[in-house]
Design a protein around this motif. Structure first.
Motif, PDB file in Angstrom:
ATOM      1  N   LEU A  30       1.942   8.123  -5.196  1.00  0.00           N
ATOM      2  CA  LEU A  30       2.020   6.896  -4.328  1.00  0.00           C
ATOM      3  C   LEU A  30       2.105   6.025  -4.478  1.00  0.00           C
ATOM      4  CD1 LEU A  30       2.283   9.609  -1.411  1.00  0.00           C
ATOM      5  CD2 LEU A  30       4.514   8.824  -2.075  1.00  0.00           C
ATOM      6  N   ARG A  31       0.779   5.724  -4.892  1.00  0.00           N
ATOM      7  CA  ARG A  31       0.115   4.672  -4.938  1.00  0.00           C
ATOM      8  C   ARG A  31       0.992   3.326  -5.695  1.00  0.00           C
ATOM      9  NH1 ARG A  31      -4.767   7.486  -6.734  1.00  0.00           N
ATOM     10  NH2 ARG A  31      -5.932   8.420  -4.126  1.00  0.00           N
ATOM     11  N   PRO A  32       1.251   3.214  -7.025  1.00  0.00           N
ATOM     12  CA  PRO A  32       2.203   2.709  -6.927  1.00  0.00           C
ATOM     13  C   PRO A  32       3.443   2.330  -6.342  1.00  0.00           C
ATOM     14  CG  PRO A  32       2.591   4.283  -8.968  1.00  0.00           C
ATOM     15  CD  PRO A  32       1.313   4.840  -7.846  1.00  0.00           C
ATOM     16  N   LYS A  33       4.081   3.335  -5.730  1.00  0.00           N
ATOM     17  CA  LYS A  33       5.082   3.478  -5.058  1.00  0.00           C
ATOM     18  C   LYS A  33       4.958   2.141  -3.506  1.00  0.00           C
ATOM     19  CE  LYS A  33       7.272   7.228  -6.049  1.00  0.00           C
ATOM     20  NZ  LYS A  33       7.438   8.706  -5.583  1.00  0.00           N
ATOM     21  N   TRP A  34       3.658   3.009  -3.101  1.00  0.00           N
ATOM     22  CA  TRP A  34       3.120   1.870  -1.542  1.00  0.00           C
ATOM     23  C   TRP A  34       2.466   0.032  -2.118  1.00  0.00           C
ATOM     24  CZ3 TRP A  34       3.175   0.521   2.967  1.00  0.00           C
ATOM     25  CH2 TRP A  34       3.069  -0.658   3.645  1.00  0.00           C
ATOM     26  N   ASP A  35       2.194  -0.328  -3.567  1.00  0.00           N
ATOM     27  CA  ASP A  35       1.834  -1.161  -3.795  1.00  0.00           C
ATOM     28  C   ASP A  35       3.740  -2.579  -3.856  1.00  0.00           C
ATOM     29  OD1 ASP A  35      -0.249  -1.284  -4.717  1.00  0.00           O
ATOM     30  OD2 ASP A  35      -0.688  -0.577  -6.315  1.00  0.00           O
ATOM     31  N   ALA A  36       5.197  -1.620  -4.206  1.00  0.00           N
ATOM     32  CA  ALA A  36       6.297  -2.102  -4.437  1.00  0.00           C
ATOM     33  C   ALA A  36       6.790  -2.752  -3.122  1.00  0.00           C
ATOM     34  CB  ALA A  36       7.334  -1.202  -5.605  1.00  0.00           C
ATOM     35  N   ILE A  37       6.339  -1.940  -2.382  1.00  0.00           N
ATOM     36  CA  ILE A  37       7.153  -1.066  -0.944  1.00  0.00           C
ATOM     37  C   ILE A  37       6.263  -2.470  -0.563  1.00  0.00           C
ATOM     38  CG2 ILE A  37       6.876  -0.979   1.067  1.00  0.00           C
ATOM     39  CD1 ILE A  37       6.953   1.822   0.124  1.00  0.00           C
ATOM     40  N   ALA A  38       5.011  -3.091  -0.715  1.00  0.00           N
ATOM     41  CA  ALA A  38       4.383  -4.104   0.102  1.00  0.00           C
ATOM     42  C   ALA A  38       3.952  -5.723  -0.692  1.00  0.00           C
ATOM     43  CB  ALA A  38       2.854  -3.613   0.249  1.00  0.00           C
ATOM     44  N   ARG A  39       4.343  -5.913  -1.831  1.00  0.00           N
ATOM     45  CA  ARG A  39       4.883  -7.045  -2.895  1.00  0.00           C
ATOM     46  C   ARG A  39       6.544  -7.365  -1.704  1.00  0.00           C
ATOM     47  NH1 ARG A  39       3.634  -3.284  -7.334  1.00  0.00           N
ATOM     48  NH2 ARG A  39       2.230  -3.578  -8.364  1.00  0.00           N
ATOM     49  N   ASP A  40       7.016  -7.925  -1.072  1.00  0.00           N
ATOM     50  CA  ASP A  40       7.729  -7.978  -0.584  1.00  0.00           C
ATOM     51  C   ASP A  40       7.776  -8.518   1.123  1.00  0.00           C
ATOM     52  OD1 ASP A  40       9.896  -7.022  -2.212  1.00  0.00           O
ATOM     53  OD2 ASP A  40      10.637  -5.088  -0.953  1.00  0.00           O
ATOM     54  N   TYR A  41       6.362  -8.615   0.851  1.00  0.00           N
ATOM     55  CA  TYR A  41       5.722  -9.144   2.525  1.00  0.00           C
ATOM     56  C   TYR A  41       4.271  -9.561   2.443  1.00  0.00           C
ATOM     57  CZ  TYR A  41       8.933  -5.699   3.910  1.00  0.00           C
ATOM     58  OH  TYR A  41       9.985  -4.952   4.251  1.00  0.00           O
ATOM     59  N   ASP A  42       4.056 -10.682   2.803  1.00  0.00           N
ATOM     60  CA  ASP A  42       2.637 -11.232   3.238  1.00  0.00           C
ATOM     61  C   ASP A  42       2.275 -10.443   3.619  1.00  0.00           C
ATOM     62  OD1 ASP A  42       2.748 -14.661   2.062  1.00  0.00           O
ATOM     63  OD2 ASP A  42       4.410 -13.714   4.013  1.00  0.00           O
ATOM     64  N   ALA A  43       1.902 -10.096   4.607  1.00  0.00           N
ATOM     65  CA  ALA A  43       0.791  -8.214   4.939  1.00  0.00           C
ATOM     66  C   ALA A  43       2.209  -6.644   6.015  1.00  0.00           C
ATOM     67  CB  ALA A  43       0.149  -8.608   5.302  1.00  0.00           C
TER      68      ALA A  43
END
Length: 428
Positions: free
Chosen positions: A333-346
């Protein structure tokens, strides 16, 4: 000389040390006098030696860094009778780095037993002595909130840094896992344990981040116009049903304020494959506790907290197969979260279910923190809101792994808004 020097942030004090308008010993004396006044009520410190602190302070005033001699260590007892009067000869890695950077080490703050149980130590919340300051890093969160120290360290295996940050109304940061050495500190879970940071300003968190070498691969984009044009995700998480009125109102108010300052906020959800994340964290935590506390169990079971005895005796019922499934599931799940969060400043998430609960039998729930600890991502609690009893409530900002410096920059501009307009009026 003003007697309220203790109210300086670390950044404010450092500026005065550098321009010669303030001596470290003067600042230390003010802090110590304030601690003497407040320790009976707040009980943030487990160990503090006034003469030792002043010895350090005079050395910082007068002796070049490369000429300073060694300083005696402090008792390290893990709030456990098993380690009564234990005094290691070596500092933990985090303290070694702080000393090398010229930091003044005040003392040891109180924690729950082994930073691993939910029963609170004697420390109280400085905003209401009938309430918990949270835990396990109870004394650190309380000391910073009560102006007994400008910055402090904690740890997080579940929610032990972020929860006290919210309950005490201060900034708290759980960096990317393994970004700061934990050598020399008691192990609970090698795959979860993370050093945590406390401060009353983001600038002070940045001071600590620089000492500990927190870096991003890409230089962060420093905001030049507040939050205008920034893009935030809003994630209530799969455990939103455990949020109470204070946190629900804080989330609504926090989003409203960002939008009023011309930021974009988009509500998002975890994909379905994240649904088991809370249980996987629990499985890893308790399974790692089985091995971490077995030495103490074998030599002094009768002195070990019952919850830790149950870890070793496997009362949780998790099998080795379940542990492997949890271990591998969270890793995926860790790289999946990274991919989601990269679309936002936070991404904005809850820090706690509500304001600090009354009493000291429990330091509160880590339900909104443990998932981020498992995912290894940086998290910063930003204060600014309050619950129905006037106690502080914070919200957390989350980013991808190794975006710590970028998250600090975002937290600074968000904090300027939430602290000023969020509605919390109970600052000490």
């Amino acid at each position: 000389m003003s007697n309220d020097l203790y109210r300086f942030t670390a950044t404010e004090a450092l500026k005065r040390f550098e321009d010669g308008s303030l001596k470290v010993s003067e600042y230390a004396t003010s802090l110590l006098d304030h601690i003497d006044q407040r320790q009976p009520a707040v009980q943030a410190f487990e160990y503090i030696d006034r003469s030792q602190v002043l010895q350090q302070a005079r050395a910082l005033d007068d002796v070049p860094k490369d000429k300073r001699g060694p300083l005696h260590g402090m008792p390290t007892q893990h709030n456990s009778p098993i380690y009564k009067d234990d005094q290691p000869e070596l500092d933990a890695a985090s303290v070694i780095m702080l000393r090398a950077a010229g930091a003044l080490i005040l003392g040891k703050t109180r924690t729950t037993e082994f930073a691993a149980t939910v029963k609170g130590p004697a420390t109280t919340n400085p905003h209401d002595s009938s309430r918990t300051p949270g835990g396990s890093s109870s004394g650190s969160g309380a000391a910073v909130a009560d102006f007994q120290a400008p910055v402090a360290l904690g740890t997080q295996t579940g929610g032990s840094t972020i929860r006290p940050g919210s309950f005490n109304g201060v900034y708290a940061m759980k960096p990317t896992w393994a970004a700061i050495s934990r050598e020399g500190q008691k192990v609970y879970s090698l795959i979860l344990d993370t050093l945590g940071l406390y401060a009353r300003s983001v600038d002070d968190l940045k001071l600590l981040a620089d000492v500990f070498g927190l870096k991003d691969d890409q230089p962060p984009r420093v905001p030049t116009d507040g939050v205008k044009g920034m893009k935030f995700g809003l994630l209530r998480t799969m455990v939103w049903d455990q949020a109470r009125l204070g946190t629900r109102n804080a989330m609504e108010k926090g989003v409203e304020l960002l939008k009023s300052h011309r930021a974009e906020v988009k509500e998002i959800d975890f994909p379905a494959d994240f649904d088991r994340l809370p249980d996987w964290h629990s499985c890893i935590l308790k399974s790692d506790g089985r091995t971490a506390f077995r030495p103490e169990y074998m030599v002094a079971k009768d002195k070990l907290d019952r919850s830790l005895v149950e870890h070793v005796e496997e009362a949780h019922g998790y099998t080795r197969g379940a542990y492997l499934e949890a271990f591998d599931g969270v890793s995926a799940l860790r790289p999946k979260w990274d991919a989601i969060a990269r679309d936002y400043d936070a991404v904005i998430v809850p820090s706690v279910p509500d304001e600090a609960p009354e009493g000291f039998e429990s330091t509160g729930s880590a339900v909104f923190n443990s998932m981020w600890t498992a995912l290894h991502v940086p998290v910063i609690n930003v204060p600014g809101f309050q619950g129905e009893h006037g106690m502080p409530i914070g919200l957390s900002l989350v980013a991808p792994r190794y975006h710590d410096q970028a998250l600090l920059d975002v937290a600074k501009v968000v904090g300027e808004i939430w602290e000023k307009e969020g509605g919390w009026s109970g600052k000490l």
